[in-house]
Design a protein around this motif. Structure first.
Motif, PDB file in Angstrom:
ATOM      1  N   ALA A   1       0.853  -1.184   0.000  1.00  0.00           N
ATOM      2  CA  ALA A   1       0.000   0.000   0.000  1.00  0.00           C
ATOM      3  C   ALA A   1       0.890   1.234   0.000  1.00  0.00           C
ATOM      4  O   ALA A   1       1.730   1.391   0.889  1.00  0.00           O
ATOM      5  CB  ALA A   1      -0.913  -0.004   1.221  1.00  0.00           C
ATOM      6  N   ALA A   2       0.717   2.079  -1.004  1.00  0.00           N
ATOM      7  CA  ALA A   2       1.411   3.366  -1.064  1.00  0.00           C
ATOM      8  C   ALA A   2       0.385   4.409  -0.623  1.00  0.00           C
ATOM      9  O   ALA A   2      -0.393   4.921  -1.434  1.00  0.00           O
ATOM     10  CB  ALA A   2       1.935   3.630  -2.466  1.00  0.00           C
ATOM     11  N   ILE A   3       0.372   4.681   0.670  1.00  0.00           N
ATOM     12  CA  ILE A   3      -0.709   5.458   1.292  1.00  0.00           C
ATOM     13  C   ILE A   3      -0.398   6.951   1.176  1.00  0.00           C
ATOM     14  O   ILE A   3       0.249   7.542   2.040  1.00  0.00           O
ATOM     15  CB  ILE A   3      -0.890   5.037   2.771  1.00  0.00           C
TER      16      ILE A   3
ATOM     17  N   TYR B   1       2.879  -4.853   3.031  1.00  0.00           N
ATOM     18  CA  TYR B   1       3.772  -3.769   3.473  1.00  0.00           C
ATOM     19  C   TYR B   1       3.079  -2.445   3.233  1.00  0.00           C
ATOM     20  O   TYR B   1       2.358  -2.289   2.242  1.00  0.00           O
ATOM     21  CB  TYR B   1       5.075  -3.853   2.678  1.00  0.00           C
ATOM     22  N   ARG B   2       3.271  -1.510   4.143  1.00  0.00           N
ATOM     23  CA  ARG B   2       2.625  -0.195   4.042  1.00  0.00           C
ATOM     24  C   ARG B   2       3.643   0.937   4.099  1.00  0.00           C
ATOM     25  O   ARG B   2       4.433   1.028   5.035  1.00  0.00           O
ATOM     26  CB  ARG B   2       1.629  -0.005   5.212  1.00  0.00           C
ATOM     27  N   ILE B   3       3.593   1.784   3.081  1.00  0.00           N
ATOM     28  CA  ILE B   3       4.420   2.992   3.059  1.00  0.00           C
ATOM     29  C   ILE B   3       3.466   4.179   3.079  1.00  0.00           C
ATOM     30  O   ILE B   3       2.520   4.221   2.299  1.00  0.00           O
ATOM     31  CB  ILE B   3       5.294   3.037   1.791  1.00  0.00           C
TER      32      ILE B   3
ATOM     33  N   VAL C   1       1.912   1.371  10.054  1.00  0.00           N
ATOM     34  CA  VAL C   1       2.602   1.448   8.762  1.00  0.00           C
ATOM     35  C   VAL C   1       4.064   1.087   8.995  1.00  0.00           C
ATOM     36  O   VAL C   1       4.560   1.135  10.126  1.00  0.00           O
ATOM     37  CB  VAL C   1       2.475   2.854   8.096  1.00  0.00           C
ATOM     38  N   ASP C   2       4.745   0.706   7.917  1.00  0.00           N
ATOM     39  CA  ASP C   2       6.103   0.202   8.034  1.00  0.00           C
ATOM     40  C   ASP C   2       7.171   1.229   7.703  1.00  0.00           C
ATOM     41  O   ASP C   2       8.331   1.064   8.061  1.00  0.00           O
ATOM     42  CB  ASP C   2       6.275  -1.007   7.092  1.00  0.00           C
TER      43      ASP C   2
END
Ligand code: CO8
Length: 260
Positions: free
Chosen positions: A102-104, A121-123, A181-182
């Protein structure tokens, strides 16, 4: 009507980017969810597609979560159909064989947060005005058990317990701190950062990674698949209650008033 999803697939890298483009705030309506699931299914069936990056084309918002208008003043039948589509999105994303990132690049409340949580994975864009979290209680509604499970699997029981009761919306640095988020990056670098992370995950043999992912997530997925009908009934009974409809109405009023 114009497409609510734009998919860019790069056959050389095996990575697809899904841009959510449903103005104004990518709320998850029945139409949106249907289109999203069809797009996802196509990529899932394409053996050449190994990775998926999900992002938003709308400024300042990743996704505003479930479309509140799908839950307000609708027939029980329609509510049931809507909820089935929400379940479908979650089942497909959480159980995806692809590497999902996820490119938040904006705020991501409730269903938007859930969507991000299904990814591997979350950015998040490092913009203090953006918020993310499962804020259902602020609307007077309750996050279903599989929303709760997905969050607990990511940040642990205690953080989830507190966040869900208070309906906490975290800013990016708080979200990073609790592990919601990571990684944080400047907004203009979010897609390049996602691509970079993807490269790392693509280096792992698919079969081993997929079996491992499934091992981690299957019990959570099974809990919904074996209770799907009951979960739909439960949602319909809850959301069509007069008191809940009143809460939703009040929340819609707040959203409108915020403007002036
Ligand atoms: N659904 C429908 N319409 C919405 C939603 C939504 N979720 N969010 C925003 N809108 C509308 C606004 O009302 C506004 O409409 P209008 O232009 O007609 O006044 C328009 O979209 C633009 O919104 P904003 O002006 O607020 O835009 P901003 O850029 O200032 O803010 C935000 C964007 C941060 C996303 C903000 O709109 C917001 O906080 N929205 C509400 C988000 C929210 O709380 N969503 C929760 C939905 S519930 C859910 O996802 C899980 C439910 C689980 C169900 C369990 C029951 C058993």
């Amino acid at each position: 009507t114009s497409p609510k999803i734009r998919v860019e697939f790069n056959p050389t890298s095996g990575v697809a980017v899904m841009h959510m483009q449903s103005p104004p705030v990518n709320s998850l309506s029945l139409d949106f969810l249907t289109e999203f699931c069809i797009g996802l299914e196509k990529l899932e069936m394409d053996k050449g597609c190994r990775g998926l990056i999900i992002t938003s084309s709308q400024p300042k918002v990743f996704s505003a979560g479930l479309d509140i208008l799908e839950m307000y003043g609708r027939s029980p039948e329609r509510c049931g159909e809507f909820w089935k589509a929400v379940q479908e999105m979650w089942l497909k994303l959480y159980g995806s064989d692809m590497i999902t990132i996820a490119a938040i690049n904006g705020s991501s409340p409730a269903g938007g947060c859930l969507m991000a949580l299904t990814c591997d994975y979350r950015i998040m864009a490092d913009q203090p005005r953006y918020t993310i979290g499962l804020n259902e209680t602020l609307l007077g509604i309750v996050a279903p058990f599989w929303f709760k499970d997905t969050m607990a699997n990511t940040v642990g029981h205690r953080t989830t317990e507190m966040a869900l009761q208070l309906g906490l919306l975290y800013n990016p640095s708080e979200a990073l701190k609790v592990g919601l988020v990571d990684q944080l990056v400047p907004e203009d670098q979010i897609l390049s950062a996602a691509t970079q992370t993807m490269t790392k995950w693509l280096a792992i043999p698919d079969h081993a990674r997929q079996i491992t992912k499934s091992m981690m997530r299957k019990p959570t997925i099974d809990r919904l698949t074996s209770n799907r009908e009951a979960d739909i009934q439960n949602f319909v009974n809850f959301i069509t209650k007069d008191s809940i409809q009143k809460s939703l109405r009040a929340y819609l009023e707040i959203l409108k008033k915020k403007k002036t």
